[in-house]
Design an enzyme around this catalytic site. Structure first.
Site, PDB file in Angstrom:
ATOM      1  N   GLN A  48      -1.977   2.852   9.831  1.00  0.00           N
ATOM      2  CA  GLN A  48      -0.692   2.973   9.105  1.00  0.00           C
ATOM      3  C   GLN A  48       0.317   3.787   9.907  1.00  0.00           C
ATOM      4  O   GLN A  48       1.521   3.521   9.844  1.00  0.00           O
ATOM      5  CB  GLN A  48      -0.922   3.652   7.745  1.00  0.00           C
ATOM      6  CG  GLN A  48      -1.620   2.802   6.705  1.00  0.00           C
ATOM      7  CD  GLN A  48      -3.121   3.014   6.706  1.00  0.00           C
ATOM      8  OE1 GLN A  48      -3.714   3.351   7.739  1.00  0.00           O
ATOM      9  NE2 GLN A  48      -3.758   2.811   5.573  1.00  0.00           N
ATOM     10  N   ARG A  55      -7.476  -0.568  -6.950  1.00  0.00           N
ATOM     11  CA  ARG A  55      -7.850   0.500  -6.013  1.00  0.00           C
ATOM     12  C   ARG A  55      -8.116   1.771  -6.839  1.00  0.00           C
ATOM     13  O   ARG A  55      -7.400   2.010  -7.822  1.00  0.00           O
ATOM     14  CB  ARG A  55      -6.750   0.763  -4.965  1.00  0.00           C
ATOM     15  CG  ARG A  55      -6.561  -0.399  -3.983  1.00  0.00           C
ATOM     16  CD  ARG A  55      -5.610  -0.045  -2.854  1.00  0.00           C
ATOM     17  NE  ARG A  55      -6.240   0.809  -1.858  1.00  0.00           N
ATOM     18  CZ  ARG A  55      -5.583   1.364  -0.833  1.00  0.00           C
ATOM     19  NH1 ARG A  55      -4.287   1.157  -0.685  1.00  0.00           N
ATOM     20  NH2 ARG A  55      -6.219   2.120   0.049  1.00  0.00           N
ATOM     21  N   ARG A  57       0.860  -1.193   0.000  1.00  0.00           N
ATOM     22  CA  ARG A  57       0.000   0.000   0.000  1.00  0.00           C
ATOM     23  C   ARG A  57       0.891   1.235   0.000  1.00  0.00           C
ATOM     24  O   ARG A  57       2.102   1.137   0.132  1.00  0.00           O
ATOM     25  CB  ARG A  57      -1.030  -0.016   1.144  1.00  0.00           C
ATOM     26  CG  ARG A  57      -0.673  -0.579   2.470  1.00  0.00           C
ATOM     27  CD  ARG A  57       0.353   0.174   3.275  1.00  0.00           C
ATOM     28  NE  ARG A  57       0.096   1.594   3.342  1.00  0.00           N
ATOM     29  CZ  ARG A  57       1.026   2.503   3.525  1.00  0.00           C
ATOM     30  NH1 ARG A  57       2.312   2.139   3.681  1.00  0.00           N
ATOM     31  NH2 ARG A  57       0.746   3.790   3.578  1.00  0.00           N
ATOM     32  N   GLY A  58       0.202   2.387  -0.142  1.00  0.00           N
ATOM     33  CA  GLY A  58       0.957   3.631  -0.348  1.00  0.00           C
ATOM     34  C   GLY A  58       0.979   3.884  -1.850  1.00  0.00           C
ATOM     35  O   GLY A  58       1.289   2.967  -2.628  1.00  0.00           O
ATOM     36  N   ALA A  59       0.633   5.108  -2.260  1.00  0.00           N
ATOM     37  CA  ALA A  59       0.410   5.383  -3.684  1.00  0.00           C
ATOM     38  C   ALA A  59       1.580   4.979  -4.592  1.00  0.00           C
ATOM     39  O   ALA A  59       1.380   4.238  -5.561  1.00  0.00           O
ATOM     40  CB  ALA A  59       0.057   6.863  -3.848  1.00  0.00           C
ATOM     41  N   ASN A  63      -5.722  12.416   0.110  1.00  0.00           N
ATOM     42  CA  ASN A  63      -4.776  11.634   0.922  1.00  0.00           C
ATOM     43  C   ASN A  63      -5.589  10.879   1.975  1.00  0.00           C
ATOM     44  O   ASN A  63      -6.824  10.983   2.041  1.00  0.00           O
ATOM     45  CB  ASN A  63      -3.729  12.559   1.559  1.00  0.00           C
ATOM     46  CG  ASN A  63      -2.598  11.769   2.210  1.00  0.00           C
ATOM     47  OD1 ASN A  63      -2.021  10.872   1.600  1.00  0.00           O
ATOM     48  ND2 ASN A  63      -2.285  12.053   3.459  1.00  0.00           N
ATOM     49  N   ASP A  98      -2.288  10.867  -2.504  1.00  0.00           N
ATOM     50  CA  ASP A  98      -2.678   9.788  -3.417  1.00  0.00           C
ATOM     51  C   ASP A  98      -3.056  10.320  -4.784  1.00  0.00           C
ATOM     52  O   ASP A  98      -2.966   9.613  -5.786  1.00  0.00           O
ATOM     53  CB  ASP A  98      -3.821   8.975  -2.813  1.00  0.00           C
ATOM     54  CG  ASP A  98      -3.292   8.155  -1.650  1.00  0.00           C
ATOM     55  OD1 ASP A  98      -3.206   8.706  -0.536  1.00  0.00           O
ATOM     56  OD2 ASP A  98      -2.911   6.998  -1.892  1.00  0.00           O
TER      57      ASP A  98
END
Ligand code: MRU
Length: 337
Positions: A187, A86, A52-54, A238, A228
């Site tokens: 997170q 996503r 995960r994380g853009a 975000n 994001d």
């Protein structure tokens, strides 16, 4: 900057015939690796937040296309399923569009592998550059608050907002770091604190709901977050909770910085109202650490991103430069049409 001292986790690792992902659902209790051997496995890992994380999901998706090419699978099918994994982080679509352009130009499997590697390498270089650009805005001795996880786990390495914090700490500009826990997926609590402790950077976790109280105390001068998707007018999607931090920051005279690579900028989306906000399973809210804590029969609404309007943002930092008090004109001047 001593990058080895401050940045030692690599959560997305290409192994020639498979992609190795550090399973972020289990951190920090367990460091378990997942081996993805086809595009479907990569798609599932993105959906499940194992990665995960853009920037990291864009990079993983690029490797998913490289895997499909190696296996002579349908590249169109791989591109389509990865793209749908996503909706909010535009880095996913950006990376897949790069792979698609290579495919359209007749690239073979080896060329696609090189393209995925380039996407990963460029992200690390962008983060390192952003780190110094962002840190330069911070006065020595400042306190900062960050949200979600924007570090090495969320990127090819070093991180976006966390990269700015790493650079700021290394330069002595940042004296205090606070991280919001980032309910419901935590997170901040699980991943950002893991990275900061590994780096030996003193930091304090706060409950998300403690942010305004912290700002009122005067302990933080900057809120620093990742993104994001940044729309053409500077509106920024975000992690959920970012918007309320920006409102509280404005109220308390605390500055608000967004740090993201140019792959997060989406000039085709005019403003934040056109950004699709991912809604996830209410079960993520109804449980803590996998254990249900809310009475059976209760319902929940679980949007996992929000949009911060550009007029609450003091600086957008990308590897191309800094835009202070972003406007559409300034965005167009830096990122084109
Ligand atoms: O749902 P996640 O964990 O993928 O959301 C991540 C974030 O919102 C980050 O702040 C953003 O992707 C920037 S990561 C460098």
């Amino acid at each position: 900057m001593d990058y080895d001292r401050y940045d030692r986790v690599r959560a997305v690792q290409w192994r020639g015939d498979h992609l190795r992902l550090l399973d972020q659902r289990l951190l920090p209790q367990e460091e378990r690796w997942i081996e993805c051997r086809d595009a479907s496995a990569v798609t599932q890992a993105i959906k499940d937040l194992a990665v995960r994380g853009a920037p990291a999901i864009g990079i993983a998706a690029a490797w998913g296309v490289a895997l499909a090419a190696q296996q002579c699978g349908s590249l169109d099918a791989a591109l389509a399923q990865l793209r749908a994994a996503r909706p909010t982080a535009v880095n996913l679509m950006w990376a897949l569009d790069r792979m698609k352009a290579r495919i359209a130009a007749g690239a073979d499997a080896q060329t696609l592998e090189r393209e995925a590697q380039a996407i990963q390498d460029e992200d690390l270089a962008a983060n390192r550059h952003m780190g110094s650009l962002g840190a330069a805005l911070i006065a020595p001795g400042s306190g900062v608050l960050t949200h979600c996880n924007t570090g090495s786990l969320a990127t090819a390495g070093f991180g976006t907002a966390l990269g700015v914090i790493r650079a700021g700490v290394a330069q002595g500009r940042i004296a205090r770091v606070f991280a919001g826990e980032t309910r419901p997926w935590q997170q901040g609590a699980r991943l950002t604190m893991y990275e900061l402790v590994r780096d030996g950077i003193p930091a304090q976790l706060i409950a998300d709901s403690a942010a305004s109280h912290l700002m009122k105390s005067g302990a933080v001068q900057w809120v620093i977050v990742g993104a994001d998707r940044i729309a053409a007018n500077g509106d920024t999607a975000n992690k959920i909770g970012t918007y309320q931090l920006a409102i509280a920051a404005k109220h308390h005279g605390v500055k608000f910085m967004v740090a993201a690579p140019s792959s997060t900028v989406d000039m085709a989306t005019a403003s934040g109202e056109h950004i699709e906000i991912e809604l996830r399973d209410p079960a993520e809210l109804l449980a803590v650490g996998g254990r249900r804590v809310v009475v059976e029969g209760a319902e929940a609404w679980n949007p996992v991103f929000d949009v911060t309007p550009s007029d609450l943002i003091d600086a957008i930092v990308t590897e191309r430069g800094v835009i202070e008090r972003p406007t559409e004109a300034a965005m167009r001047a830096m990122f084109g049409a």
